[in-house]
Design an enzyme around this catalytic site. Structure first.
Site, PDB file in Angstrom:
ATOM      1  NE  ARG A 158      -4.061  -1.754   0.155  1.00  0.00           N
ATOM      2  CZ  ARG A 158      -4.038  -3.037  -0.187  1.00  0.00           C
ATOM      3  NH1 ARG A 158      -2.954  -3.568  -0.711  1.00  0.00           N
ATOM      4  NH2 ARG A 158      -5.115  -3.778  -0.032  1.00  0.00           N
ATOM      5  CB  SER A 231      -8.609  -1.254   4.206  1.00  0.00           C
ATOM      6  OG  SER A 231      -9.080  -2.418   3.593  1.00  0.00           O
ATOM      7  CD  GLU A 330      -5.164   1.293   2.239  1.00  0.00           C
ATOM      8  OE1 GLU A 330      -4.838   1.954   1.246  1.00  0.00           O
ATOM      9  OE2 GLU A 330      -6.236   0.679   2.334  1.00  0.00           O
TER      10      GLU A 330
HETATM   11  N1  EPU Z   1     -11.619 -10.743   9.813  1.00  0.00           N
HETATM   12  C1  EPU Z   1     -12.221 -10.792  11.050  1.00  0.00           C
HETATM   13  N2  EPU Z   1     -13.465 -10.247  11.193  1.00  0.00           N
HETATM   14  C2  EPU Z   1     -14.111  -9.681  10.147  1.00  0.00           C
HETATM   15  C3  EPU Z   1     -13.515  -9.639   8.886  1.00  0.00           C
HETATM   16  C4  EPU Z   1     -12.253 -10.178   8.749  1.00  0.00           C
HETATM   17  O1  EPU Z   1     -11.660 -11.302  11.999  1.00  0.00           O
HETATM   18  O2  EPU Z   1     -15.239  -9.221  10.370  1.00  0.00           O
HETATM   19  C5  EPU Z   1     -10.277 -11.322   9.673  1.00  0.00           C
HETATM   20  C6  EPU Z   1     -10.370 -12.774   9.239  1.00  0.00           C
HETATM   21  O3  EPU Z   1      -9.347 -13.484   9.899  1.00  0.00           O
HETATM   22  C7  EPU Z   1     -10.048 -12.699   7.758  1.00  0.00           C
HETATM   23  C8  EPU Z   1      -9.019 -11.575   7.761  1.00  0.00           C
HETATM   24  O4  EPU Z   1      -9.514 -10.643   8.725  1.00  0.00           O
HETATM   25  O5  EPU Z   1      -9.510 -13.895   7.302  1.00  0.00           O
HETATM   26  C9  EPU Z   1      -8.800 -10.902   6.439  1.00  0.00           C
HETATM   27  O6  EPU Z   1     -10.008 -10.310   5.999  1.00  0.00           O
HETATM   28  P1  EPU Z   1     -10.219  -9.975   4.454  1.00  0.00           P
HETATM   29  O7  EPU Z   1     -10.002 -11.181   3.622  1.00  0.00           O
HETATM   30  O8  EPU Z   1     -11.521  -9.257   4.310  1.00  0.00           O
HETATM   31  O9  EPU Z   1      -9.017  -9.025   4.077  1.00  0.00           O
HETATM   32  P2  EPU Z   1      -8.336  -7.788   4.815  1.00  0.00           P
HETATM   33  O10 EPU Z   1      -6.938  -8.135   5.135  1.00  0.00           O
HETATM   34  O11 EPU Z   1      -9.151  -7.263   5.919  1.00  0.00           O
HETATM   35  C10 EPU Z   1      -7.335  -6.838   2.608  1.00  0.00           C
HETATM   36  C11 EPU Z   1      -7.218  -5.503   1.950  1.00  0.00           C
HETATM   37  C12 EPU Z   1      -8.481  -5.192   1.169  1.00  0.00           C
HETATM   38  C13 EPU Z   1      -8.709  -6.282   0.145  1.00  0.00           C
HETATM   39  C14 EPU Z   1      -8.823  -7.629   0.868  1.00  0.00           C
HETATM   40  C15 EPU Z   1      -8.958  -8.787  -0.084  1.00  0.00           C
HETATM   41  C16 EPU Z   1      -5.710  -4.237   3.393  1.00  0.00           C
HETATM   42  C17 EPU Z   1      -5.575  -3.145   4.395  1.00  0.00           C
HETATM   43  N3  EPU Z   1      -6.961  -4.480   2.964  1.00  0.00           N
HETATM   44  O12 EPU Z   1      -8.320  -6.707   3.614  1.00  0.00           O
HETATM   45  O13 EPU Z   1      -8.254  -4.001   0.451  1.00  0.00           O
HETATM   46  O14 EPU Z   1      -9.886  -6.059  -0.621  1.00  0.00           O
HETATM   47  O15 EPU Z   1      -7.632  -7.845   1.659  1.00  0.00           O
HETATM   48  O16 EPU Z   1      -7.757  -9.008  -0.708  1.00  0.00           O
HETATM   49  O17 EPU Z   1      -4.710  -4.818   3.009  1.00  0.00           O
HETATM   50  C18 EPU Z   1      -8.470  -1.641   0.586  1.00  0.00           C
HETATM   51  O18 EPU Z   1      -7.241  -1.594   0.542  1.00  0.00           O
HETATM   52  O19 EPU Z   1      -9.177  -0.587   0.669  1.00  0.00           O
HETATM   53  C19 EPU Z   1      -9.120  -2.929   0.574  1.00  0.00           C
HETATM   54  C20 EPU Z   1     -10.433  -3.058   0.683  1.00  0.00           C
END
Ligand code: EPU
Length: 344
Positions: A158, A231, A330
């Site tokens: 990012r 995010s 971010e």
């Molecule tokens: N999780 C929870 N509770 C929740 C939701 C998620 O505990 O309510 C935990 C779970 O363990 C899950 C993990 O968080 O496995 C990861 O969640 P998710 O797959 O939704 O991905 P993220 O790491 O939260 C990142 C990016 C997103 C991107 C998704 C999918 C960052 C900061 N965010 O989110 O990017 O769409 O992966 O690849 O790296 C953005 O940058 O604006 C964005 C939306």
């Protein structure tokens, strides 16, 4: 004063001195050099999908509407030459429609191509840096155009050099993407991995695209209904030592996260930390931590920038208090700096 409500995906009613739509690179050069010479406050905006204005902006908002996509190729690669004001999701659809595969994991991400480069956006196991060949920029200090190759963009999670304060002098005009013609699916992200492995489905770029669009719709709110900028925080990196400690205390939550003993550090989901703090649905004014994905703050209608700011600080405090982990933003926050007498 004019409102930029339709130019920020948080749908915040921020007032600015003037709005100027830039339709081509000459327009951009003329306006930016004029404003910098006059020492006028200005901000260059794409779709406003990663930015929080904390207050009204006493300056000119320049909106990037410079559009156009061209395709070139040689034996091994496709080259897509894309102007920075093009919508990123439109660019992904364009590549798929032209049978150029590889970018499908990045489907449906809001924002423009320019902001995608600034933030090195990523989703479902892919980051845009993998495809960036050259970035053409306008240097505000000299008024000249120049090119950054992939290495010089200093991409990381990012982040790119264009996000750092000193390099704000460079405005992205167009991007040359290079995509390997031999397609290989990228499905190691767990949501995709389970879906494609469980069912022994034949994997095609279109199927990945459809799955990603489906997953995004499931987890991320439509900004036209609930304003949001994706995010808010980055996923933090912690030491393996600390991770093992946390896993011991919060076994139920951390059990699923795989780690490698040979690495010193691990990136963990900020969403999980916020979730453990029980902050889903927490509301200040009309701003709320999204129930389905706590890394996102939504505008329930009529939220004030300060509601959002208080909410994100509350998240930071709670997570720090509970885990001793400092979440890093971010997104970009624009506020008036009284020392420099300008908005930063
Ligand atoms: N999780 C929870 N509770 C929740 C939701 C998620 O505990 O309510 C935990 C779970 O363990 C899950 C993990 O968080 O496995 C990861 O969640 P998710 O797959 O939704 O991905 P993220 O790491 O939260 C990142 C990016 C997103 C991107 C998704 C999918 C960052 C900061 N965010 O989110 O990017 O769409 O992966 O690849 O790296 C953005 O940058 O604006 C964005 C939306």
């Amino acid at each position: 004063m004019y409102s930029i409500k339709e130019f920020n995906t948080f749908n915040l009613n921020i007032l600015v001195k003037d709005i100027c739509l830039l339709k081509n690179k000459m327009d951009l050069k003329k306006n930016i050099l004029f404003l910098s010479n006059k020492k006028e406050n200005y901000y260059f905006l794409g779709k406003g999908s990663n930015i929080l204005f904390l207050e009204n902006f006493y300056g000119i908002i320049l909106i990037n509407k410079i559009k156009g996509i061209k395709i070139k190729q040689n034996i091994n690669f496709w080259y897509l030459i894309v102007y920075s004001g093009e919508l990123f999701s439109k660019f992904i659809n364009f590549s798929l429609n032209n049978k150029i595969f590889g970018l499908e994991n990045l489907a449906n991400i809001p924002g423009t191509v320019g902001s995608a480069i600034v933030n090195n956006i990523g989703a479902y196991g892919l980051e845009i840096k993998k495809f960036v060949y050259y970035v053409k920029v306008l240097d505000i200090y000299t008024g000249l155009y120049c090119y950054f190759n992939n290495f010089n963009c200093y991409f990381s999670y990012r982040f790119s050099i264009f996000k750092s304060y000193l390099y704000k002098r460079f405005i992205i005009i167009k991007v040359i993407f290079r995509i390997f013609k031999k397609w290989e699916p990228c499905i190691f992200y767990k949501d995709l991995f389970f879906y494609f492995n469980k069912s022994y489905r034949i994997i095609t770029p279109l199927k990945i695209y459809k799955r990603v669009v489906y997953l995004r719709k499931l987890k991320l709110p439509n900004y036209k209904i609930f304003g949001n900028i994706g995010s808010i925080f980055k996923n933090p990196i912690i030491s393996i030592k600390k991770f093992i400690k946390l896993k011991y205390i919060y076994y139920k939550y951390f059990n699923n996260i795989k780690y490698n003993y040979f690495f010193k550090y691990i990136r963990i989901p900020a969403a999980l930390l916020i979730d453990i703090c029980n902050l889903k649905g927490y509301t200040i004014g009309k701003a709320q931590i999204y129930i389905k994905q706590p890394l996102i703050i939504i505008n329930m209608g009529g939220a004030k920038p300060l509601d959002i700011y208080k909410l994100l600080n509350l998240v930071k405090d709670k997570v720090f208090y509970k885990f001793n982990i400092l979440l890093e933003l971010e997104i970009e926050i624009i506020k008036y700096n009284y020392i420099y007498n300008k908005f930063i």
